[in-house]
Scaffold this motif. Structure first.
Motif, mmCIF file in Angstrom:
data_model
loop_
_atom_site.group_PDB
_atom_site.id
_atom_site.type_symbol
_atom_site.label_atom_id
_atom_site.label_comp_id
_atom_site.label_asym_id
_atom_site.label_seq_id
_atom_site.Cartn_x
_atom_site.Cartn_y
_atom_site.Cartn_z
ATOM 1 N N PHE A 66 10.894 6.246 -13.509
ATOM 2 C CA PHE A 66 11.427 6.563 -12.195
ATOM 3 C C PHE A 66 10.661 7.759 -11.658
ATOM 4 C CE2 PHE A 66 14.513 9.213 -9.742
ATOM 5 C CZ PHE A 66 14.630 8.376 -8.636
ATOM 6 N N LEU A 67 10.114 7.626 -10.462
ATOM 7 C CA LEU A 67 9.408 8.724 -9.801
ATOM 8 C C LEU A 67 10.352 9.323 -8.764
ATOM 9 C CD1 LEU A 67 5.975 6.942 -9.225
ATOM 10 C CD2 LEU A 67 6.590 8.512 -11.085
ATOM 11 N N ALA A 68 10.629 10.613 -8.877
ATOM 12 C CA ALA A 68 11.611 11.269 -8.013
ATOM 13 C C ALA A 68 10.940 12.159 -6.973
ATOM 14 C CB ALA A 68 12.570 12.106 -8.858
ATOM 15 N N GLY A 69 11.480 12.124 -5.783
ATOM 16 C CA GLY A 69 11.060 13.048 -4.730
ATOM 17 C C GLY A 69 9.593 12.924 -4.373
ATOM 18 N N GLY A 70 8.899 14.054 -4.347
ATOM 19 C CA GLY A 70 7.512 14.126 -3.905
ATOM 20 C C GLY A 70 6.506 13.387 -4.759
ATOM 21 N N VAL A 71 6.842 13.082 -6.023
ATOM 22 C CA VAL A 71 5.894 12.325 -6.847
ATOM 23 C C VAL A 71 5.989 10.828 -6.596
ATOM 24 C CG1 VAL A 71 5.746 14.082 -8.657
ATOM 25 C CG2 VAL A 71 7.365 12.205 -8.911
ATOM 26 N N ASP A 72 7.002 10.397 -5.859
ATOM 27 C CA ASP A 72 7.133 8.980 -5.539
ATOM 28 C C ASP A 72 6.264 8.667 -4.327
ATOM 29 O OD1 ASP A 72 7.880 6.344 -5.417
ATOM 30 O OD2 ASP A 72 9.867 6.735 -4.595
ATOM 31 N N MET A 73 4.978 8.518 -4.593
ATOM 32 C CA MET A 73 4.011 8.233 -3.537
ATOM 33 C C MET A 73 3.014 7.192 -4.026
ATOM 34 S SD MET A 73 2.022 11.885 -3.753
ATOM 35 C CE MET A 73 0.812 11.455 -2.546
ATOM 36 N N ALA A 91 16.571 5.173 -10.952
ATOM 37 C CA ALA A 91 16.956 6.210 -11.913
ATOM 38 C C ALA A 91 17.826 5.653 -13.034
ATOM 39 C CB ALA A 91 17.686 7.343 -11.194
ATOM 40 N N GLY A 92 18.773 4.802 -12.714
ATOM 41 C CA GLY A 92 19.696 4.279 -13.709
ATOM 42 C C GLY A 92 19.076 3.333 -14.717
ATOM 43 N N GLN A 93 17.863 2.861 -14.457
ATOM 44 C CA GLN A 93 17.176 1.949 -15.368
ATOM 45 C C GLN A 93 16.063 2.628 -16.150
ATOM 46 O OE1 GLN A 93 15.936 -0.546 -12.064
ATOM 47 N NE2 GLN A 93 17.221 -2.211 -12.830
ATOM 48 N N ALA A 94 15.763 3.876 -15.857
ATOM 49 C CA ALA A 94 14.560 4.540 -16.355
ATOM 50 C C ALA A 94 14.643 4.967 -17.818
ATOM 51 C CB ALA A 94 14.255 5.761 -15.494
ATOM 52 N N ASP A 95 13.538 4.753 -18.527
ATOM 53 C CA ASP A 95 13.336 5.359 -19.843
ATOM 54 C C ASP A 95 12.803 6.774 -19.658
ATOM 55 O OD1 ASP A 95 13.992 3.021 -21.449
ATOM 56 O OD2 ASP A 95 12.089 2.182 -20.748
ATOM 57 N N PHE A 96 11.911 6.933 -18.674
ATOM 58 C CA PHE A 96 11.350 8.236 -18.321
ATOM 59 C C PHE A 96 11.512 8.441 -16.828
ATOM 60 C CE2 PHE A 96 9.163 7.326 -22.254
ATOM 61 C CZ PHE A 96 9.142 8.555 -22.882
ATOM 62 N N ALA A 97 11.723 9.686 -16.427
ATOM 63 C CA ALA A 97 11.778 10.047 -15.019
ATOM 64 C C ALA A 97 10.963 11.321 -14.848
ATOM 65 C CB ALA A 97 13.217 10.286 -14.581
ATOM 66 N N VAL A 98 10.293 11.436 -13.721
ATOM 67 C CA VAL A 98 9.473 12.624 -13.477
ATOM 68 C C VAL A 98 9.691 13.113 -12.051
ATOM 69 C CG1 VAL A 98 7.425 11.279 -12.841
ATOM 70 C CG2 VAL A 98 7.140 13.616 -13.676
ATOM 71 N N GLN A 109 22.952 10.280 -12.847
ATOM 72 C CA GLN A 109 22.388 8.985 -12.465
ATOM 73 C C GLN A 109 21.528 8.368 -13.567
ATOM 74 O OE1 GLN A 109 19.552 9.205 -9.156
ATOM 75 N NE2 GLN A 109 19.045 11.299 -9.765
ATOM 76 N N PHE A 110 21.237 9.134 -14.617
ATOM 77 C CA PHE A 110 20.376 8.648 -15.695
ATOM 78 C C PHE A 110 21.191 8.163 -16.887
ATOM 79 C CE2 PHE A 110 17.846 11.691 -13.292
ATOM 80 C CZ PHE A 110 16.768 10.891 -12.969
ATOM 81 N N ARG A 111 20.606 7.246 -17.643
ATOM 82 C CA ARG A 111 21.263 6.721 -18.840
ATOM 83 C C ARG A 111 21.359 7.823 -19.896
ATOM 84 N NH1 ARG A 111 18.079 2.559 -21.365
ATOM 85 N NH2 ARG A 111 16.320 3.602 -20.452
ATOM 86 N N ILE A 112 22.509 7.868 -20.592
ATOM 87 C CA ILE A 112 22.721 8.864 -21.647
ATOM 88 C C ILE A 112 22.881 8.210 -23.013
ATOM 89 C CG2 ILE A 112 23.705 10.582 -20.093
ATOM 90 C CD1 ILE A 112 26.499 9.745 -21.264
ATOM 91 N N GLY A 113 22.644 6.897 -23.096
ATOM 92 C CA GLY A 113 22.827 6.175 -24.347
ATOM 93 C C GLY A 113 24.272 5.742 -24.507
#
Length: 191
Positions: A66-73, A91-98, A109-113
């Protein structure tokens, strides 16, 4: 002047550089509060060298991002897809978010296991303006005595740690530096 495109900026010597980057990533995760240099890629702005190197080291077609905010380009999406094949998801499906801390919020909004599979949680790569061994006091596995690390939001990170063994894990990046905060680390405010 070199033109940045999705084909450039990856590892020049992938087996060696990715191995060094993987070791740095695992070292900081095993030793919360330690800061290491992590290099090897030249990602498109606004990604830092450290965040880009982590993404190319840890992501592949089976790890969603998941790319958040300004990196989502477009430039970042194309670069990441070309070099890793990682699917871009919500976000809810992401293994990694940046992204920056602000762009990644709310943490819920992120998975916690799950109790059966606590490893099915997200790892967040948080782009920071500053990263140093000052600020919050850290204790727990991998830390002799105490460690210190500048953290963006101590109350939210403490609430995440209280979910252990569930919760998210974090990498903090700034330029070519990386530090980590696994969910097992206990956090006390600077003091």
């Amino acid at each position: 002047m070199t033109v940045q495109n999705q084909f450039s900026g990856g590892f020049q010597n992938a087996p060696i550089e990715a191995a060094h980057a993987f070791r740095a990533a695992m070292t900081v995760m095993a030793r919360p509060g330690e800061i290491r240099r992590i290099i090897g890629t030249h990602p498109p702005a606004p990604l830092s060298v450290a965040a880009g190197t982590l993404l190319l080291t840890l992501c592949d077609p089976d790890t969603s991002v998941f790319l958040a905010g300004g990196v989502d380009m477009d430039a970042v999406r194309q670069w990441l897809t070309f070099h890793t094949g990682a699917p871009l998801v919500t976000a809810g499906q992401a293994d990694f978010a940046v992204g920056t801390w602000r762009a990644l919020m709310p943490l819920g909004q992120f998975r916690i296991g799950t109790p059966e599979y606590p490893d099915r949680s997200a790892t967040l790569i948080v782009e920071c303006d500053d990263l140093n061994q000052a600020g919050a006091t850290l204790t727990g596995p991998g830390i002799k005595g105490v460690a210190r690390l500048s953290l963006p939001d101590i109350p939210t990170l403490r609430a995440n740690a209280a979910l252990y063994p569930l919760g998210c894990d974090f990498f903090f990046t700034c330029g070519d530096k990386v530090a980590a905060l696994p969910r097992s680390t206990q956090i006390k405010a600077e003091g």
